[in-house]
Scaffold this motif. Structure first.
Motif, PDB file in Angstrom:
ATOM      1  N   TYR A 153      -1.084   2.253   7.399  1.00  0.00           N
ATOM      2  CA  TYR A 153      -1.864   1.847   6.224  1.00  0.00           C
ATOM      3  C   TYR A 153      -2.856   2.912   5.752  1.00  0.00           C
TER       4      TYR A 153
ATOM      5  N   GLU B 191       7.040  -4.518   3.910  1.00  0.00           N
ATOM      6  CA  GLU B 191       7.952  -3.746   4.751  1.00  0.00           C
ATOM      7  C   GLU B 191       7.767  -4.051   6.237  1.00  0.00           C
TER       8      GLU B 191
ATOM      9  N   GLN C 262       2.848  -3.131  -0.504  1.00  0.00           N
ATOM     10  CA  GLN C 262       4.170  -2.630  -0.166  1.00  0.00           C
ATOM     11  C   GLN C 262       4.382  -2.615   1.346  1.00  0.00           C
ATOM     12  N   LEU C 263       3.349  -2.151   2.060  1.00  0.00           N
ATOM     13  CA  LEU C 263       3.455  -2.050   3.516  1.00  0.00           C
ATOM     14  C   LEU C 263       3.505  -3.428   4.163  1.00  0.00           C
TER      15      LEU C 263
ATOM     16  N   TRP D  52      -0.325   9.192   3.004  1.00  0.00           N
ATOM     17  CA  TRP D  52      -0.161   7.747   2.802  1.00  0.00           C
ATOM     18  C   TRP D  52       0.081   7.501   1.310  1.00  0.00           C
ATOM     19  N   THR D  53       1.291   7.133   0.972  1.00  0.00           N
ATOM     20  CA  THR D  53       1.666   7.019  -0.439  1.00  0.00           C
ATOM     21  C   THR D  53       1.950   5.583  -0.880  1.00  0.00           C
ATOM     22  N   LYS D  54       1.966   4.638   0.056  1.00  0.00           N
ATOM     23  CA  LYS D  54       2.315   3.255  -0.277  1.00  0.00           C
ATOM     24  C   LYS D  54       1.064   2.375  -0.279  1.00  0.00           C
ATOM     25  N   SER D  55       1.087   1.344  -1.129  1.00  0.00           N
ATOM     26  CA  SER D  55      -0.033   0.404  -1.194  1.00  0.00           C
ATOM     27  C   SER D  55       0.050  -0.569  -0.027  1.00  0.00           C
TER      28      SER D  55
END
Length: 297
Positions: free
Chosen positions: A170, A97, A93-94, A87-90
């Motif tokens: 998430y 998206e 950000q999610l 899991w690399t996105k905050s």
């Protein structure tokens, strides 16, 4: 660290003791990584010892739910951060998206026929364990009728439940927005009172006493006073007899023999720690609280 972990460490480092000893012949999470301020909520919570003092303070100030919630979230994050690349996105950000996509209860697009397991991005983290931990936090802190419901807006509550439904996307970010208000409360209300409290002064005193630690040779650990076996009966055990952890910790003869062996291997600290834990538990069971506290430190 649990007794089981210490015992496993002892056995891993001394696999041949019961077979070869002459006497036995014939037997982490971070809310804000890199925090430097030693009087910040993040710095205190990230240390088990400092966190323990803060928990005790919150308990007698009748304001424990925020603290327990933050600790529970830390543990949840620890589970998922075992796989740092999954899991690399905050969460922000999610949110952006995924805002226009509609998902079913399993966290998949309504038009998708994929199984739940196919979207789980990690091969290191067990999805079932992560979901169970997440659900426990929701049941205890997020729902309207939760026994330790934290103060958060209906919007944050709804956002958190939506992200929980999409845990595959998430991951460790599920509860991040929900921690914002509890952390603010800790910083603006609880922390200032804690820093001026007797509890904080006691914590500093205790931590300062640990600044210079004794060497292993300076430590004296009382032996058990029970004798499950006597000197002569060691030879009566068959060669494949395996002694259990409690037998080593409760029997003077077994404890002494094993300690001598471990001392030669320069790895006696775990057994010493286990013995001290036993003494601590005995003192607690007898309500000798002051002696137990001194022993703990």
């Amino acid at each position: 660290m649990s007794k089981e972990i210490l015992w496993k460490s002892i056995k891993a480092r001394t696999p041949s003791f019961q077979a070869k000893s002459p006497s036995f012949q014939g037997k982490s999470f971070s809310f804000n990584a890199g925090v430097k301020n030693k009087e910040s909520v993040e710095y205190i919570i990230e240390s088990p010892i400092r966190c323990g003092f803060l928990v005790a303070f919150c308990k007698h100030e009748y304001n424990l739910e925020n603290m327990n919630f933050l600790i529970a979230v830390m543990r949840f994050k620890d589970i998922l951060k075992m796989d740092g690349n999954a899991w690399t996105k905050s969460w922000r950000q999610l949110d952006e998206e995924l805002q226009d996509r509609v998902f079913n209860i399993d966290g998949h697009d309504d038009d998708s026929e994929a199984e739940v397991s196919t979207s789980w991005p990690s091969t290191k983290v067990n999805r079932k364990a992560a979901v169970e931990t997440m659900q426990k936090i929701i049941d205890e802190y997020i729902y309207d009728d939760a026994p330790y419901e934290i103060c958060c807006s209906k919007q944050i509550q709804a956002n958190t439940l939506r992200r929980a439904n999409l845990i595959d996307f998430y991951g460790p970010e599920v509860f991040n927005e929900a921690t914002v208000d509890p952390i603010k409360t800790m910083k603006k209300d609880i922390l200032p009172r804690f820093l001026s409290s007797v509890d904080f002064a006691h914590m500093k005193e205790r931590l300062e006493s640990c600044a210079t630690l004794p060497s292993p040779s300076e430590l004296t650990v009382p032996k058990p006073n029970k004798k499950c076996i006597d000197n002569a009966s060691l030879e009566s055990f068959p060669p494949n007899r395996k002694f259990e952890l409690n037998e080593f910790l409760e029997c003077e003869i077994l404890y002494g023999e094993f300690m001598r062996y471990l001392f030669k291997c320069v790895c006696s600290e775990n057994l010493s720690c286990l013995r001290m834990i036993n003494i601590f538990e005995e003192l607690m069971s007898q309500d000798h609280l002051e002696e137990a506290e001194e022993l703990a430190w």
